[in-house]
Motif scaffolding. Structure first.
Motif: not given
Length: 197
Positions: A103-109
């Protein structure tokens, strides 16, 4: 922070760097099948390593041969993002990494996706890739194979897991820091290029 820009030198499609990028894209579904279907972790590891090496190679060859193309500038970050997404989903479904990291990395995208519409109104399809963005991607592409190797027992798996998490956390931090730099870059572009009409 100074942004490193690489100018397009060709509109060719079938260059060696672009062929490498196409091959990288074909590896994404292969990786997902290997990790989720037969759970052939050794082969999944090989695909991830080849993806990381080819990510470095296509850029190096493009710069060395003057074959920096518009298509290549689109394919390279697309392949990076797809590998990161595939690795995150595959590793999370196997319970190798927690869902909060996904979720943390996809939120950045998603944050970066939100800045695209105002850029498109100004005739831009994206922002130039800068060093920190590439460093973050490299750290994550190192992390995922190590975390995959760390899904086991014994000293080798323990060591791989420690290094994998070090790269994952460092890469995640750099990934978000580079996102802040992209947002600032986008803010300046939007400020300096008002929409006409």
């Amino acid at each position: 922070m100074k942004v490193q820009e690489t100018s397009v030198q060709s509109n060719e499609i079938w260059t060696l760097p672009n062929i490498i990028s196409f091959a990288r894209l074909l590896g994404v579904p292969l990786f997902l099948w290997l990790i989720l279907g037969p759970q052939a972790d050794g082969w999944a590891f090989v695909v991830l390593v080849l993806a990381g090496v080819s990510d470095w190679a296509d850029g190096k060859i493009a710069r060395a041969t003057g074959k920096i193309t518009r298509l290549g500038q689109l394919l390279d970050p697309l392949a990076d993002r797809l590998y990161i997404a595939a690795a995150l989903i595959g590793l999370a479904l196997r319970d190798i990494i927690p869902w909060w990291l996904v979720l943390l990395l996809l939120a950045r995208e998603l944050v970066l996706l939100a800045i695209l519409p105002p850029l498109k109104k100004r005739g831009l399809v994206g922002l130039p890739v800068h060093f920190l963005g590439k460093a973050a991607t490299f750290a994550l592409l190192y992390a995922f194979p190590l975390l995959l190797l760390g899904d086991g027992t014994g000293w080798f798996a323990d060591t791989a897991r420690v290094f994998g998490w070090a790269f994952a956390l460092w890469g995640t931090g750099l990934y978000w820091y580079s996102a802040l730099l992209y947002i600032e870059q986008a803010r300046r572009v939007i400020r300096d290029n008002p929409v006409l009409g």
